[in-house]
Design a protein around this motif. Structure first.
Motif, PDB file in Angstrom:
ATOM      1  N   LEU A 318       0.817  -1.211   0.000  1.00  0.00           N
ATOM      2  CA  LEU A 318       0.000   0.000   0.000  1.00  0.00           C
ATOM      3  C   LEU A 318       0.853   1.265   0.000  1.00  0.00           C
ATOM      4  N   PRO A 319       1.915   1.353   0.794  1.00  0.00           N
ATOM      5  CA  PRO A 319       2.802   2.515   0.652  1.00  0.00           C
ATOM      6  C   PRO A 319       3.406   2.628  -0.737  1.00  0.00           C
ATOM      7  N   ILE A 320       3.777   1.489  -1.344  1.00  0.00           N
ATOM      8  CA  ILE A 320       4.303   1.541  -2.718  1.00  0.00           C
ATOM      9  C   ILE A 320       3.262   2.139  -3.653  1.00  0.00           C
ATOM     10  N   ALA A 321       2.005   1.826  -3.420  1.00  0.00           N
ATOM     11  CA  ALA A 321       0.921   2.322  -4.272  1.00  0.00           C
ATOM     12  C   ALA A 321       0.728   3.828  -4.165  1.00  0.00           C
ATOM     13  N   THR A 322       1.343   4.471  -3.169  1.00  0.00           N
ATOM     14  CA  THR A 322       1.302   5.934  -3.095  1.00  0.00           C
ATOM     15  C   THR A 322       2.368   6.564  -3.976  1.00  0.00           C
ATOM     16  N   GLN A 323       3.297   5.743  -4.521  1.00  0.00           N
ATOM     17  CA  GLN A 323       4.424   6.291  -5.271  1.00  0.00           C
ATOM     18  C   GLN A 323       4.544   5.749  -6.688  1.00  0.00           C
ATOM     19  N   ALA A 324       4.119   4.496  -6.912  1.00  0.00           N
ATOM     20  CA  ALA A 324       4.293   3.858  -8.219  1.00  0.00           C
ATOM     21  C   ALA A 324       3.093   4.108  -9.129  1.00  0.00           C
ATOM     22  N   GLY A 325       3.179   3.586 -10.359  1.00  0.00           N
ATOM     23  CA  GLY A 325       2.073   3.718 -11.306  1.00  0.00           C
ATOM     24  C   GLY A 325       1.157   2.515 -11.315  1.00  0.00           C
ATOM     25  N   GLN A 326       1.719   1.345 -11.010  1.00  0.00           N
ATOM     26  CA  GLN A 326       0.954   0.099 -10.983  1.00  0.00           C
ATOM     27  C   GLN A 326       1.661  -0.864 -10.039  1.00  0.00           C
ATOM     28  N   VAL A 327       0.896  -1.629  -9.241  1.00  0.00           N
ATOM     29  CA  VAL A 327       1.489  -2.504  -8.230  1.00  0.00           C
ATOM     30  C   VAL A 327       0.811  -3.871  -8.264  1.00  0.00           C
ATOM     31  N   LEU A 328       1.611  -4.908  -8.098  1.00  0.00           N
ATOM     32  CA  LEU A 328       1.104  -6.271  -7.926  1.00  0.00           C
ATOM     33  C   LEU A 328       1.653  -6.813  -6.619  1.00  0.00           C
ATOM     34  N   GLY A 329       0.763  -7.298  -5.750  1.00  0.00           N
ATOM     35  CA  GLY A 329       1.167  -7.942  -4.505  1.00  0.00           C
ATOM     36  C   GLY A 329       0.938  -9.440  -4.616  1.00  0.00           C
ATOM     37  N   VAL A 330       1.954 -10.230  -4.320  1.00  0.00           N
ATOM     38  CA  VAL A 330       1.860 -11.686  -4.427  1.00  0.00           C
ATOM     39  C   VAL A 330       2.128 -12.305  -3.059  1.00  0.00           C
ATOM     40  N   GLU A 331       1.250 -13.219  -2.667  1.00  0.00           N
ATOM     41  CA  GLU A 331       1.316 -13.804  -1.325  1.00  0.00           C
ATOM     42  C   GLU A 331       0.819 -15.247  -1.382  1.00  0.00           C
ATOM     43  N   GLY A 332       1.360 -16.102  -0.529  1.00  0.00           N
ATOM     44  CA  GLY A 332       0.990 -17.507  -0.548  1.00  0.00           C
ATOM     45  C   GLY A 332      -0.332 -17.824   0.107  1.00  0.00           C
ATOM     46  N   SER A 333      -0.810 -16.978   0.995  1.00  0.00           N
ATOM     47  CA  SER A 333      -2.035 -17.249   1.747  1.00  0.00           C
ATOM     48  C   SER A 333      -3.240 -16.570   1.118  1.00  0.00           C
ATOM     49  N   ASP A 334      -4.266 -17.361   0.797  1.00  0.00           N
ATOM     50  CA  ASP A 334      -5.513 -16.799   0.255  1.00  0.00           C
ATOM     51  C   ASP A 334      -6.139 -15.821   1.236  1.00  0.00           C
ATOM     52  N   ALA A 335      -6.102 -16.176   2.531  1.00  0.00           N
ATOM     53  CA  ALA A 335      -6.718 -15.304   3.540  1.00  0.00           C
ATOM     54  C   ALA A 335      -6.009 -13.958   3.612  1.00  0.00           C
ATOM     55  N   LEU A 336      -4.675 -13.966   3.548  1.00  0.00           N
ATOM     56  CA  LEU A 336      -3.939 -12.705   3.597  1.00  0.00           C
ATOM     57  C   LEU A 336      -4.154 -11.882   2.336  1.00  0.00           C
TER      58      LEU A 336
END
Length: 480
Positions: A318-336
């Motif tokens: 989310l902090p990256i999303a205040t500075q970049a143009g497009q962001v992808l977050g990848v995580e192993g947990s569906d719940a997270l």
């Protein structure tokens, strides 16, 4: 056989006195006998002369415990906690309270440098100043064991004893959030009063900026009377009770409503709600500085795409999303991933006019089974933020290295996956680590097989007085 270092022996010392040359990450002083045998001594610090009782003998080394301190180090300090030490029943939660706080950080920085060089053959171009913060009252997350001792007729709540499975008889804890340290004795009285006192093995602490949550693990259903006692305690002491009858997925609020558990990243205008069993950083003071430094090193621009690997709740995303143009977050947990998406939508809805977050998506994927083909499928990103668990990011880094090796025509390289011709590796990678050994391993791959140089690295003192070493490293694509 290597010989002991030649140090002048002060007059009057017994023949068995040993000089401590250095210290390891478990806060054991390291000495050498005249025949070169290494001795690891609990409680001893560099520069000291000590006598010690050997507790274990091997061909090449011995383990021992300090018995007499003949010459004291200037870095030795009086431990603040009465439960810390080498005595019977001492708490095992901390290892370094007898070492001055800044010296602890220096030890961790040295461990980081040694791991990078000896395990990865990587020498950073710049060693960053260590990130430090409060050394007491910093711990906002903890898992406290609970045991009703029938013979003593009392409840113990705390960390395990040093080198033991038993629960330490803790009455205070100076590394815990002060409010929770003050609750240790009242909590003991509360659990002792419950009908279920023999079947409540654990209390987990999860504190946010405004809410202190306690998760009670209970192996049998709680009676109405026990639940009412929890409510009364919560009201009297300002804590929010959660119940956990089985695994982490069964955690629920004792009573719905009330304030939401959350922490803020004020520099970025971000608020992060979370559940008490979600992974969040133990030390919120350091986390704020950590995120700020990571993003300053990442240097994301408004026209760039960034991938946040092992994104969790979105602590960096989310902090990256205040500075970049497009962001992808990848995580192993569906719940997270679901929680991260909710956090993004919440912060997007509350963003001030003209300060909307960048387009951001989250996906769930097993990052320990990453392949070059999947890496290509996720698309080109200008920059990466990597924040893995202790196991590190070996599969991810290996996939990146495989593509580079194929492109340079290395012997035994795997063929490029479909679509890789147009795919470009990130210009910069910021790697946040909680294990210097796996960071060093991954750094070695990045530098020696993936076409990167390590431009900077530094320790992060997330857990003062303990042996945990957190760190951060920056990798720049060679030629960029």
């Amino acid at each position: 056989m290597p010989q002991a270092a030649a140090y002048p022996r002060p007059a009057g010392l017994p023949e068995d006195a040993l000089r401590i040359d250095s210290i390891d990450l478990d806060a054991q002083g390291i000495a050498r006998r005249a025949d070169g045998k290494v001795v690891f001594i609990d409680g001893a610090l560099p520069g000291e002369w000590v006598s010690a009782q050997v507790t274990k003998r091997k061909n090449q080394w011995e383990a021992a415990t300090l018995t007499v301190l003949h010459r004291e180090s200037s870095l030795r300090v009086q431990p603040r906690c009465p439960h810390f030490g080498l005595h019977q029943g001492a708490c095992g939660g901390c290892k370094m309270q007898h070492l001055e706080a800044s010296a602890q950080v220096a030890v961790k920085q040295r461990v980081l440098e040694d791991n990078l060089w000896h395990l990865g053959k990587v020498k950073p171009e710049l060693m960053l100043r260590p990130i430090q913060g409060p050394t007491w009252g910093y711990r906002y997350r903890a898992r406290l064991s609970v045991r009703y001792v029938v013979k003593r007729g009392e409840v113990l709540i705390g960390f395990h004893e040093r080198k033991s499975r038993y629960v330490a008889d803790m009455r205070t804890c100076d590394v815990l959030q002060p409010k929770v340290s003050a609750l240790l004795m009242p909590l003991r009285a509360l659990i002792e009063s419950l009908q279920a006192r023999e079947t409540c093995p654990q209390i987990e602490l999860a504190a946010g900026d405004e809410v202190t949550a306690l998760v009670l693990r209970h192996l049998e259903p709680l009676s109405d009377a026990d639940q009412q006692k929890l409510r009364d305690f919560g009201a009297a002491h300002g804590v929010q009770w959660w119940l956990q009858p089985k695994g982490p997925d069964t955690v629920r609020l004792l009573d719905e409503g009330g304030a939401q558990l959350a922490y803020a990243l004020p520099e970025f205008g971000i608020t992060m709600p979370f559940k008490p069993t979600d992974f969040t950083q133990v030390n919120p003071h350091i986390n704020r500085v950590l995120v700020t430094r990571a993003l300053r090193l990442l240097q994301a621009q408004k026209h760039e795409r960034v991938i946040d690997w092992f994104c969790g709740l979105g602590n960096f995303t989310l902090p990256i999303a205040t500075q970049a143009g497009q962001v992808l977050g990848v995580e192993g947990s569906d719940a997270l991933v679901a929680r991260a998406r909710q956090n993004f939508e919440r912060n997007q809805a509350s963003a001030p006019a003209g300060q909307a977050l960048a387009a951001t998506d989250f996906v769930a994927r097993n990052l320990f089974d990453m392949t070059a083909a999947q890496l290509v499928a996720d698309g080109t990103a200008d920059r990466w933020l990597v924040d893995p668990p202790r196991e590190g990011a070996f599969a991810l880094v290996k996939a990146l290295a495989a593509i580079h090796q194929a492109r340079i025509g290395a012997e035994d390289a795997e063929p490029l996956p479909p679509g890789a011709e147009a795919w470009q590796p990130p210009q910069r990678i910021v790697y946040v680590s909680c294990n210097p050994a796996t960071l060093a391993r991954d750094a070695g791959l990045l530098v020696h097989q993936a076409g990167y140089r390590c431009t900077a690295a530094g320790a992060v003192n997330m857990f003062p007085h303990t042996a945990h070493v957190e760190s951060m490293a920056v990798f720049e694509r060679v030629g960029d």
